[in-house]
Design a protein around this motif. Structure first.
Motif, PDB file in Angstrom:
ATOM      1  N   MET A 252       0.837  -1.183   0.000  1.00 44.72           N
ATOM      2  CA  MET A 252       0.000   0.000   0.000  1.00 44.72           C
ATOM      3  C   MET A 252       0.881   1.246   0.000  1.00 44.72           C
ATOM      4  O   MET A 252       1.925   1.285   0.637  1.00 44.72           O
ATOM      5  N   THR A 253       0.430   2.247  -0.741  1.00 45.26           N
ATOM      6  CA  THR A 253       1.034   3.576  -0.695  1.00 45.26           C
ATOM      7  C   THR A 253       0.069   4.473   0.062  1.00 45.26           C
ATOM      8  O   THR A 253      -1.116   4.520  -0.251  1.00 45.26           O
ATOM      9  N   LEU A 254       0.573   5.168   1.059  1.00 48.22           N
ATOM     10  CA  LEU A 254      -0.251   6.023   1.908  1.00 48.22           C
ATOM     11  C   LEU A 254       0.247   7.458   1.805  1.00 48.22           C
ATOM     12  O   LEU A 254       1.444   7.714   1.979  1.00 48.22           O
ATOM     13  N   ALA A 255      -0.665   8.374   1.521  1.00 46.89           N
ATOM     14  CA  ALA A 255      -0.323   9.792   1.442  1.00 46.89           C
ATOM     15  C   ALA A 255      -1.153  10.560   2.470  1.00 46.89           C
ATOM     16  O   ALA A 255      -2.371  10.410   2.522  1.00 46.89           O
ATOM     17  N   PHE A 256      -0.470  11.354   3.274  1.00 47.22           N
ATOM     18  CA  PHE A 256      -1.139  12.251   4.211  1.00 47.22           C
ATOM     19  C   PHE A 256      -1.201  13.632   3.591  1.00 47.22           C
ATOM     20  O   PHE A 256      -0.192  14.132   3.094  1.00 47.22           O
ATOM     21  N   GLU A 257      -2.347  14.282   3.659  1.00 45.68           N
ATOM     22  CA  GLU A 257      -2.407  15.708   3.377  1.00 45.68           C
ATOM     23  C   GLU A 257      -1.789  16.372   4.600  1.00 45.68           C
ATOM     24  O   GLU A 257      -1.989  15.923   5.721  1.00 45.68           O
ATOM     25  N   LEU A 258      -0.993  17.402   4.410  1.00 45.43           N
ATOM     26  CA  LEU A 258      -0.280  18.036   5.513  1.00 45.43           C
ATOM     27  C   LEU A 258      -1.206  18.410   6.659  1.00 45.43           C
ATOM     28  O   LEU A 258      -0.885  18.190   7.827  1.00 45.43           O
ATOM     29  N   GLU A 259      -2.365  18.957   6.351  1.00 45.98           N
ATOM     30  CA  GLU A 259      -3.298  19.367   7.405  1.00 45.98           C
ATOM     31  C   GLU A 259      -3.812  18.168   8.192  1.00 45.98           C
ATOM     32  O   GLU A 259      -4.082  18.280   9.388  1.00 45.98           O
ATOM     33  N   ALA A 260      -3.950  17.015   7.561  1.00 49.97           N
ATOM     34  CA  ALA A 260      -4.363  15.797   8.272  1.00 49.97           C
ATOM     35  C   ALA A 260      -3.273  15.372   9.245  1.00 49.97           C
ATOM     36  O   ALA A 260      -3.551  15.004  10.384  1.00 49.97           O
ATOM     37  N   LEU A 261      -2.046  15.433   8.796  1.00 53.75           N
ATOM     38  CA  LEU A 261      -0.916  15.059   9.647  1.00 53.75           C
ATOM     39  C   LEU A 261      -0.836  15.977  10.863  1.00 53.75           C
ATOM     40  O   LEU A 261      -0.549  15.537  11.976  1.00 53.75           O
ATOM     41  N   LYS A 262      -1.139  17.252  10.667  1.00 49.87           N
ATOM     42  CA  LYS A 262      -1.096  18.218  11.767  1.00 49.87           C
ATOM     43  C   LYS A 262      -2.193  17.967  12.799  1.00 49.87           C
ATOM     44  O   LYS A 262      -2.100  18.449  13.921  1.00 49.87           O
ATOM     45  N   GLN A 263      -3.229  17.234  12.434  1.00 54.04           N
ATOM     46  CA  GLN A 263      -4.320  16.958  13.369  1.00 54.04           C
ATOM     47  C   GLN A 263      -4.025  15.784  14.300  1.00 54.04           C
ATOM     48  O   GLN A 263      -4.819  15.470  15.175  1.00 54.04           O
TER      49      GLN A 263
END
Length: 131
Positions: free
Chosen positions: A1-12
């Motif tokens: 699996m390749t997983l991508a976080f949107e920066l704002e999601a990571l900040k939450q």
């Protein structure tokens, strides 16, 4: 699996580094994409000591997701975001979408309280310590 976080999601997340490290144990590739300038993503990931396999660079989120899908051949591509716009971008790029709240619940990651939210000091529009 390749997983991508949107920066704002990571900040939450209460501990973005721990979530990233955990994701590495069950994904092949993990990275961060954002509409923010590259230096904002780089500063945040350095500050949080996050080692990413990819990031969006000067491209927008949709183009980044498309490029990552071409470069990282895995059985699934999952995008963790925060908004309806993130969901639409994922669908347009043919990625699965998970809201950060659902991803955190499924993976056992702790969400930051509003008081604990991770701020990026480099996002300030003006600084009072500069001449």
């Amino acid at each position: 699996m390749t997983l991508a976080f949107e920066l704002e999601a990571l900040k939450q997340l209460a501990n973005p580094n721990a979530a990233f490290a955990d994701a590495r144990t069950w994904t092949k590739y993990v990275g961060v994409v954002s509409e923010k300038p590259t230096y904002v993503v780089t500063n945040f990931t350095r500050k949080e000591r996050i080692r990413q396999d990819f990031f969006s660079g000067p491209r927008g989120v949709e183009e980044s997701l498309e490029n990552v899908m071409r470069q990282f051949d895995t059985d699934r591509h999952v995008f963790i975001g925060t908004t309806d716009e993130d969901r639409k971008l994922a669908e347009q790029a043919d990625w699965e979408y998970l809201p950060v709240e659902e991803a955190a619940a499924a993976a056992g990651w702790v969400l930051a309280d509003d008081d604990d939210a991770v701020d990026d000091p480099f996002e300030a529009e003006s600084r009072d310590d500069w001449p």
